[in-house]
Design a protein around this motif. Structure first.
Motif, mmCIF file in Angstrom:
data_model
loop_
_atom_site.group_PDB
_atom_site.id
_atom_site.type_symbol
_atom_site.label_atom_id
_atom_site.label_comp_id
_atom_site.label_asym_id
_atom_site.label_seq_id
_atom_site.Cartn_x
_atom_site.Cartn_y
_atom_site.Cartn_z
ATOM 1 N N UNK A 200 0.832 -1.202 0.000
ATOM 2 C CA UNK A 200 0.000 0.000 0.000
ATOM 3 C C UNK A 200 0.869 1.256 0.000
ATOM 4 N N UNK A 201 1.928 1.240 0.813
ATOM 5 C CA UNK A 201 2.795 2.415 0.854
ATOM 6 C C UNK A 201 3.474 2.638 -0.494
ATOM 7 N N UNK A 202 3.871 1.566 -1.143
ATOM 8 C CA UNK A 202 4.483 1.685 -2.465
ATOM 9 C C UNK A 202 3.484 2.228 -3.487
ATOM 10 N N UNK A 203 2.198 1.918 -3.283
ATOM 11 C CA UNK A 203 1.173 2.394 -4.214
ATOM 12 C C UNK A 203 1.114 3.920 -4.241
ATOM 13 N N UNK A 204 1.426 4.563 -3.122
ATOM 14 C CA UNK A 204 1.432 6.032 -3.091
ATOM 15 C C UNK A 204 2.497 6.580 -4.032
ATOM 16 N N UNK A 205 3.658 5.928 -4.057
ATOM 17 C CA UNK A 205 4.725 6.376 -4.956
ATOM 18 C C UNK A 205 4.341 6.122 -6.405
ATOM 19 N N UNK A 206 3.802 4.937 -6.677
ATOM 20 C CA UNK A 206 3.421 4.595 -8.040
ATOM 21 C C UNK A 206 2.334 5.516 -8.575
ATOM 22 N N UNK A 207 1.420 5.947 -7.698
ATOM 23 C CA UNK A 207 0.320 6.830 -8.112
ATOM 24 C C UNK A 207 0.750 8.294 -8.163
ATOM 25 N N UNK A 208 1.991 8.586 -7.747
ATOM 26 C CA UNK A 208 2.515 9.961 -7.733
ATOM 27 C C UNK A 208 1.561 10.887 -6.974
ATOM 28 N N UNK A 209 1.161 10.414 -5.794
ATOM 29 C CA UNK A 209 0.171 11.129 -4.991
ATOM 30 C C UNK A 209 0.624 12.542 -4.644
ATOM 31 N N UNK A 210 1.936 12.730 -4.410
ATOM 32 C CA UNK A 210 2.407 14.047 -3.990
ATOM 33 C C UNK A 210 3.012 14.873 -5.110
ATOM 34 N N UNK A 211 3.221 14.272 -6.275
ATOM 35 C CA UNK A 211 3.902 15.016 -7.337
ATOM 36 C C UNK A 211 3.037 15.252 -8.572
ATOM 37 N N UNK A 212 2.032 14.427 -8.785
ATOM 38 C CA UNK A 212 1.194 14.578 -9.965
ATOM 39 C C UNK A 212 -0.121 15.265 -9.628
ATOM 40 N N UNK A 213 -0.990 15.446 -10.620
ATOM 41 C CA UNK A 213 -2.312 16.009 -10.359
ATOM 42 C C UNK A 213 -3.027 15.159 -9.303
ATOM 43 N N UNK A 214 -3.588 15.770 -8.251
ATOM 44 C CA UNK A 214 -4.140 14.979 -7.151
ATOM 45 C C UNK A 214 -5.318 14.095 -7.540
ATOM 46 N N UNK A 215 -6.148 14.523 -8.479
ATOM 47 C CA UNK A 215 -7.281 13.686 -8.860
ATOM 48 C C UNK A 215 -6.811 12.452 -9.624
ATOM 49 N N UNK A 216 -5.801 12.603 -10.455
ATOM 50 C CA UNK A 216 -5.204 11.453 -11.133
ATOM 51 C C UNK A 216 -4.643 10.494 -10.088
ATOM 52 N N UNK A 217 -3.961 11.041 -9.068
ATOM 53 C CA UNK A 217 -3.424 10.208 -8.007
ATOM 54 C C UNK A 217 -4.505 9.457 -7.266
ATOM 55 N N UNK A 218 -5.642 10.098 -7.028
ATOM 56 C CA UNK A 218 -6.756 9.435 -6.349
ATOM 57 C C UNK A 218 -7.261 8.251 -7.159
ATOM 58 N N UNK A 219 -7.438 8.452 -8.456
ATOM 59 C CA UNK A 219 -7.900 7.352 -9.318
ATOM 60 C C UNK A 219 -6.895 6.199 -9.322
ATOM 61 N N UNK A 220 -5.618 6.517 -9.504
ATOM 62 C CA UNK A 220 -4.604 5.467 -9.596
ATOM 63 C C UNK A 220 -4.452 4.722 -8.281
ATOM 64 N N UNK A 221 -4.457 5.455 -7.169
ATOM 65 C CA UNK A 221 -4.335 4.832 -5.861
ATOM 66 C C UNK A 221 -5.517 3.910 -5.586
ATOM 67 N N UNK A 222 -6.713 4.353 -5.960
ATOM 68 C CA UNK A 222 -7.914 3.547 -5.743
ATOM 69 C C UNK A 222 -7.870 2.275 -6.571
ATOM 70 N N UNK A 223 -7.409 2.377 -7.807
ATOM 71 C CA UNK A 223 -7.298 1.192 -8.653
ATOM 72 C C UNK A 223 -6.348 0.164 -8.030
ATOM 73 N N UNK A 224 -5.191 0.634 -7.551
ATOM 74 C CA UNK A 224 -4.235 -0.279 -6.931
ATOM 75 C C UNK A 224 -4.796 -0.872 -5.644
ATOM 76 N N UNK A 225 -5.527 -0.077 -4.866
ATOM 77 C CA UNK A 225 -6.101 -0.577 -3.617
ATOM 78 C C UNK A 225 -7.069 -1.720 -3.884
ATOM 79 N N UNK A 226 -7.903 -1.588 -4.908
ATOM 80 C CA UNK A 226 -8.828 -2.674 -5.244
ATOM 81 C C UNK A 226 -8.063 -3.905 -5.749
ATOM 82 N N UNK A 227 -7.013 -3.687 -6.519
ATOM 83 C CA UNK A 227 -6.211 -4.815 -7.001
ATOM 84 C C UNK A 227 -5.592 -5.578 -5.829
ATOM 85 N N UNK A 228 -5.122 -4.857 -4.824
ATOM 86 C CA UNK A 228 -4.537 -5.508 -3.659
ATOM 87 C C UNK A 228 -5.589 -6.279 -2.864
#
Length: 216
Positions: free
Chosen positions: A73-101
């Motif tokens: 889960x912590x690695x998913x934050x880096x992969x989703x670029x939660x702090x560096x990319x557009x925040x809404x894009x990060x929300x979508x990507x993080x959510x997708x990874x969370x469901x996959x996990x």
């Protein structure tokens, strides 16, 4: 991971053995939660002594499984670029990874739901802080209206659980996307649209949401 593994440097071959054990444990215990350490060793293609050397007890193995999930889960934050990319894009990507996990680690998810193991993803301080930073960025970008990142985090975690529990083909899922068929996409869309609506923003039409994630 268990204290005996954390407390000393781990050689590359030992790391490979640990990874094989954890992968085998996830698969074996998902099918039979009462499976023995010997069954896990056999599934990993390793001797019983090797498994017990890294995990001297069943509880230490279960704790390591939970710790491994939290690390993913912590690695998913880096992969989703939660702090560096557009925040809404990060929300979508993080959510997708969370469901996959949740799908790939059903046994560990059941452990964390029951409160076993050291820290669940929802209670891990680093994961909590990451989610709250994401919601702070979403608020600053005007994507949500609620200025309480801790509340946003709790709502998000609750929605992750509820949407994950929906059976395939649920009307809530089939109504979440224009073209039913992609269960993961439907769950992501349902969660994000529900969350944005609850936090004070009207969600985008369905055909815009995939582009927000960086998809085609």
């Amino acid at each position: 991971m268990s204290e005996d593994v954390r407390s000393r440097p781990v050689r590359a071959d030992a790391q490979q053995s640990i990874a094989r054990i954890l992968d085998a444990a996830q698969r074996v215990l998902a099918g039979d939660p009462g499976a023995s350490m010997e069954q896990v060793a056999a599934a990993a293609g390793l001797g019983r002594a090797t498994v017990h050397r890294h995990f001297p007890s069943r509880q230490s193995l279960l704790a390591a499984l939970v710790d491994d999930l939290n690390a993913r889960y912590r690695n998913a934050f880096e992969q989703a670029r939660v702090m560096s990319g557009p925040p809404l894009v990060g929300l979508y990507r993080l959510t997708e990874t969370a469901f996959e996990l949740k799908v790939s680690h059903p046994f560990v998810i059941s452990l964390t739901s029951a409160g076993q193991g050291p820290e669940t993803p929802a209670s891990d301080p680093e994961i909590q802080a990451g989610l709250e930073r994401l919601f702070t960025r979403l608020r600053a970008a005007g994507e949500i209206a609620v200025d309480d990142p801790a509340w946003c985090r709790r709502l998000y975690v609750a929605l992750l659980h509820e949407v994950h529990e929906l059976p395939p083909g649920s009307p809530a899922l089939t109504g979440a996307v224009e073209e039913p068929g992609d269960d993961l996409d439907a769950r992501v869309e349902l969660l994000v649209s529900t969350l944005l609506g609850a936090l004070g923003r009207t969600p985008l039409p369905h055909h815009h949401s995939r582009s927000r994630r960086g998809g085609s």
